[in-house]
Every structure is written in C-alpha cells, then in structure tokens.
Write a protein that holds these residues in place. Sequence first.
Motif, PDB file in Angstrom:
ATOM      1  N   GLU A  62      49.089  -8.592  43.824  1.00  0.00           N
ATOM      2  CA  GLU A  62      49.694  -9.151  45.028  1.00  0.00           C
ATOM      3  C   GLU A  62      50.182 -10.588  44.823  1.00  0.00           C
ATOM      4  O   GLU A  62      51.158 -11.031  45.430  1.00  0.00           O
ATOM      5  CB  GLU A  62      48.708  -9.094  46.190  1.00  0.00           C
ATOM      6  CG  GLU A  62      49.316  -9.421  47.541  1.00  0.00           C
ATOM      7  CD  GLU A  62      48.311  -9.327  48.661  1.00  0.00           C
ATOM      8  OE1 GLU A  62      47.367 -10.139  48.668  1.00  0.00           O
ATOM      9  OE2 GLU A  62      48.455  -8.441  49.526  1.00  0.00           O
ATOM     10  N   GLY A  63      49.513 -11.329  43.950  1.00  0.00           N
ATOM     11  CA  GLY A  63      49.880 -12.714  43.691  1.00  0.00           C
ATOM     12  C   GLY A  63      50.953 -12.877  42.644  1.00  0.00           C
ATOM     13  O   GLY A  63      51.275 -14.007  42.254  1.00  0.00           O
ATOM     14  N   GLY A  64      51.533 -11.778  42.197  1.00  0.00           N
ATOM     15  CA  GLY A  64      52.550 -11.822  41.151  1.00  0.00           C
ATOM     16  C   GLY A  64      51.997 -11.328  39.833  1.00  0.00           C
ATOM     17  O   GLY A  64      50.808 -11.466  39.539  1.00  0.00           O
ATOM     18  N   GLY A  65      52.853 -10.737  39.015  1.00  0.00           N
ATOM     19  CA  GLY A  65      52.395 -10.172  37.757  1.00  0.00           C
ATOM     20  C   GLY A  65      51.615  -8.891  37.970  1.00  0.00           C
ATOM     21  O   GLY A  65      51.824  -8.161  38.959  1.00  0.00           O
ATOM     22  N   TYR A  66      50.667  -8.645  37.083  1.00  0.00           N
ATOM     23  CA  TYR A  66      49.978  -7.358  37.060  1.00  0.00           C
ATOM     24  C   TYR A  66      48.515  -7.536  36.670  1.00  0.00           C
ATOM     25  O   TYR A  66      48.109  -8.568  36.132  1.00  0.00           O
ATOM     26  CB  TYR A  66      50.652  -6.418  36.040  1.00  0.00           C
ATOM     27  CG  TYR A  66      52.113  -6.196  36.289  1.00  0.00           C
ATOM     28  CD1 TYR A  66      52.559  -5.103  37.025  1.00  0.00           C
ATOM     29  CD2 TYR A  66      53.059  -7.097  35.800  1.00  0.00           C
ATOM     30  CE1 TYR A  66      53.917  -4.906  37.256  1.00  0.00           C
ATOM     31  CE2 TYR A  66      54.416  -6.900  36.031  1.00  0.00           C
ATOM     32  CZ  TYR A  66      54.839  -5.812  36.763  1.00  0.00           C
ATOM     33  OH  TYR A  66      56.173  -5.629  37.006  1.00  0.00           O
ATOM     34  N   LEU A  67      47.738  -6.507  36.951  1.00  0.00           N
ATOM     35  CA  LEU A  67      46.361  -6.379  36.476  1.00  0.00           C
ATOM     36  C   LEU A  67      46.330  -5.188  35.533  1.00  0.00           C
ATOM     37  O   LEU A  67      46.816  -4.104  35.881  1.00  0.00           O
ATOM     38  CB  LEU A  67      45.403  -6.157  37.648  1.00  0.00           C
ATOM     39  CG  LEU A  67      43.932  -5.894  37.288  1.00  0.00           C
ATOM     40  CD1 LEU A  67      43.292  -7.147  36.703  1.00  0.00           C
ATOM     41  CD2 LEU A  67      43.159  -5.437  38.518  1.00  0.00           C
ATOM     42  N   GLY A  68      45.780  -5.382  34.335  1.00  0.00           N
ATOM     43  CA  GLY A  68      45.736  -4.314  33.346  1.00  0.00           C
ATOM     44  C   GLY A  68      44.325  -4.000  32.909  1.00  0.00           C
ATOM     45  O   GLY A  68      43.485  -4.903  32.749  1.00  0.00           O
ATOM     46  N   LEU A  77      48.203 -10.043  33.747  1.00  0.00           N
ATOM     47  CA  LEU A  77      49.465 -10.029  33.020  1.00  0.00           C
ATOM     48  C   LEU A  77      50.510 -10.776  33.832  1.00  0.00           C
ATOM     49  O   LEU A  77      50.466 -10.773  35.071  1.00  0.00           O
ATOM     50  CB  LEU A  77      49.940  -8.588  32.780  1.00  0.00           C
ATOM     51  CG  LEU A  77      48.942  -7.602  32.167  1.00  0.00           C
ATOM     52  CD1 LEU A  77      49.570  -6.223  32.066  1.00  0.00           C
ATOM     53  CD2 LEU A  77      48.462  -8.073  30.820  1.00  0.00           C
ATOM     54  N   ASP A  78      51.464 -11.391  33.147  1.00  0.00           N
ATOM     55  CA  ASP A  78      52.524 -12.095  33.861  1.00  0.00           C
ATOM     56  C   ASP A  78      53.642 -11.125  34.249  1.00  0.00           C
ATOM     57  O   ASP A  78      53.538  -9.906  34.037  1.00  0.00           O
ATOM     58  CB  ASP A  78      53.050 -13.280  33.049  1.00  0.00           C
ATOM     59  CG  ASP A  78      53.750 -12.865  31.757  1.00  0.00           C
ATOM     60  OD1 ASP A  78      54.088 -11.668  31.584  1.00  0.00           O
ATOM     61  OD2 ASP A  78      53.973 -13.751  30.910  1.00  0.00           O
ATOM     62  N   ASP A  79      54.723 -11.667  34.821  1.00  0.00           N
ATOM     63  CA  ASP A  79      55.831 -10.821  35.279  1.00  0.00           C
ATOM     64  C   ASP A  79      56.518 -10.082  34.144  1.00  0.00           C
ATOM     65  O   ASP A  79      57.195  -9.075  34.375  1.00  0.00           O
ATOM     66  CB  ASP A  79      56.867 -11.669  36.031  1.00  0.00           C
ATOM     67  CG  ASP A  79      56.342 -12.172  37.368  1.00  0.00           C
ATOM     68  OD1 ASP A  79      55.387 -11.564  37.890  1.00  0.00           O
ATOM     69  OD2 ASP A  79      56.881 -13.175  37.882  1.00  0.00           O
ATOM     70  N   GLN A  80      56.372 -10.593  32.923  1.00  0.00           N
ATOM     71  CA  GLN A  80      56.974  -9.954  31.750  1.00  0.00           C
ATOM     72  C   GLN A  80      55.997  -9.024  31.042  1.00  0.00           C
ATOM     73  O   GLN A  80      56.257  -8.593  29.920  1.00  0.00           O
ATOM     74  CB  GLN A  80      57.471 -11.035  30.784  1.00  0.00           C
ATOM     75  CG  GLN A  80      58.444 -12.031  31.408  1.00  0.00           C
ATOM     76  CD  GLN A  80      59.657 -11.351  32.008  1.00  0.00           C
ATOM     77  OE1 GLN A  80      60.271 -10.486  31.371  1.00  0.00           O
ATOM     78  NE2 GLN A  80      60.001 -11.725  33.237  1.00  0.00           N
ATOM     79  N   LEU A  81      54.870  -8.758  31.709  1.00  0.00           N
ATOM     80  CA  LEU A  81      53.845  -7.839  31.195  1.00  0.00           C
ATOM     81  C   LEU A  81      53.216  -8.336  29.893  1.00  0.00           C
ATOM     82  O   LEU A  81      52.863  -7.561  29.010  1.00  0.00           O
ATOM     83  CB  LEU A  81      54.445  -6.432  31.009  1.00  0.00           C
ATOM     84  CG  LEU A  81      54.810  -5.756  32.330  1.00  0.00           C
ATOM     85  CD1 LEU A  81      55.838  -4.658  32.117  1.00  0.00           C
ATOM     86  CD2 LEU A  81      53.554  -5.176  32.985  1.00  0.00           C
TER      87      LEU A  81
END
Length: 291
Positions: A62-68, A77-81
């Motif tokens: 929700e705060g941007g990027g990803y959880l892996g 993870l950032d927006d560029q994974l």
Amino acid sequence: MMLEPHLQLTMALGEGPQWDDNEQRLYWVDIKAGELHRLDPLNAQHEVFHFDEPVAHVVAHEGGGYLGAFRSGLWRLDDQLRKQQQLVEGPQDPAISWCNDCLCDPAGRFWVATKNDAERHPVAALFSYQGELREHFGGVTIGNGLAVSPDQRWLYFSDTPRYRIERYPLDIDSGTLGEAQLFADTRALALPGAPDGGAVDENGHYWIAMYGGGVVVHFNAEGEVIDSLPLLAPNPTKVIFGDSDLRTLYVTCARQELEQATLDQYPDAGSLFSTRVETPGLPPHRYRDPA
C-alpha cells in the motif's frame, strides 16, 4: 469447460498468481528459478524479473513497491521490483522449511504457509505478518490453499499430502483463528491429485488446483463439488481471478519431476492456463503496515 494455454512457458514450479487491479496486470512466480513473471493481458506484454534466490509470492504494498516472500524471508521491494530491505528472516530455517503459498487478506495482513524442504516431514507451519511475524499453528508438510471468504469469516487452508481442505474461523480485525473445520476431503471424494493453491469467488465458492490430477475443482460454499475443469497439464498449482471484470480464471502449473514421456504427452506443462467464468472473483488486497 476446459482450461486452455494462455501463455506457453516451461516453468519448473509456477506458483503464486496475483492480480494487480491498479496496474491491470497479472503477477506470478517460478519458485525454484527465482523468477517473477508479469503479464499485461490487454497487449500480451510479458516480462520476467530475476532474483538471487527462490521466490514464492509478490504482492503490492500500500505504501508503494511490493512485499515479496523468498526462501530467505520477507523482503520489501521497490517499484522496479528490486530488493530493498529484509523485513524478517525465515519464517523458518530455510534448510528445513520455506515460504510456499501466500495471501494478503482484506486487513492488509500477509499470510505465509511454509513447506518442508524435503516435502516429507510435518515441520512447516502457517504464519501471518503485519509489522511482526506470528505463528498460528504447526504440524504442516506442504502448506497451501490459502483464501478468505467474501464475508471475511473463514480462512481456507490445505496441507497438500493430507488431501484435506480445511477452513478456520477468522477474526479479521485481530488476525486470530478458531478451530479447524473440515471443508472437503478430496480423497474421500475420489478427486484426482492433491489440493494445492485455491481462491474464492464473490459467491463464496472455492476453486482449487489439484496437483497431479490435471484439474481445477470448483466447490460451493458447503464443500460440495460443482464442477471439475480439466487442463492438458498434470500439475496445476494455484488459481486466481483476474482481468478488469475478475472473470478470467488463471492457473499456474509445474513441470518439475515429470518424465520425458509425460512432457511429450503434455507439451504445455509448466505454462499459464486460463478460462472465462461466470462469477467474478474477489478484488485483490495490498499489504498494509500496521497503524
């Protein structure tokens, strides 16, 4: 109704499909290859991102990027994974058990079912993460089948080698679980294969890939079989609903450990499959940090 190849691939262990409703793109992984796949169904653009270790699941943050969820643990993870920060190790010693099936619930909580590395010993467990890691129960060999009912009252789960799909009373606010209830005994129902990854539609029906059985089984909310959807691949692993109307059922598959004769018979083993369905699935959820 039959599932058809949507994208021809040779994934060893395709898993973890996740629809992103903001991007209108489908994500999934090839766990052992350490690959994350991303597909835009409208223009058929397919991308592959490579990591330095096995990856089980990636969900939007929700705060941007990803959880892996990786073999080593959970990462931001950032927006560029790209990996940015390890949030928690494990959740178990990866030499024994590591992340397998995952789910983000409506409260933004991330559930992780682990699997025993040897797939023989009941030493894995079910965990949840929302700022801190919490173990809910152990005694699991290959944790799978995670899904939440539309009314948020039930969490579905299966330990694949036990051939049972169970559901747990869920308190969505606290993230606590009640005592397990049997939803379906797939062996008693004479269903082919063993229960792997599942998803729920907006009617509360449960759909699950039957690993080794070459089918996806559609249950109603009472655990009765409505339909069985075949596909020309013996090892479907997990289902998810996607596209703008959430009426495309996507299915990942595995080709690991299949003999050459079987691969010759099923050349699409390890591909991404799909079919259109009448009832939409549930909207996906993003991981959310605790307040």
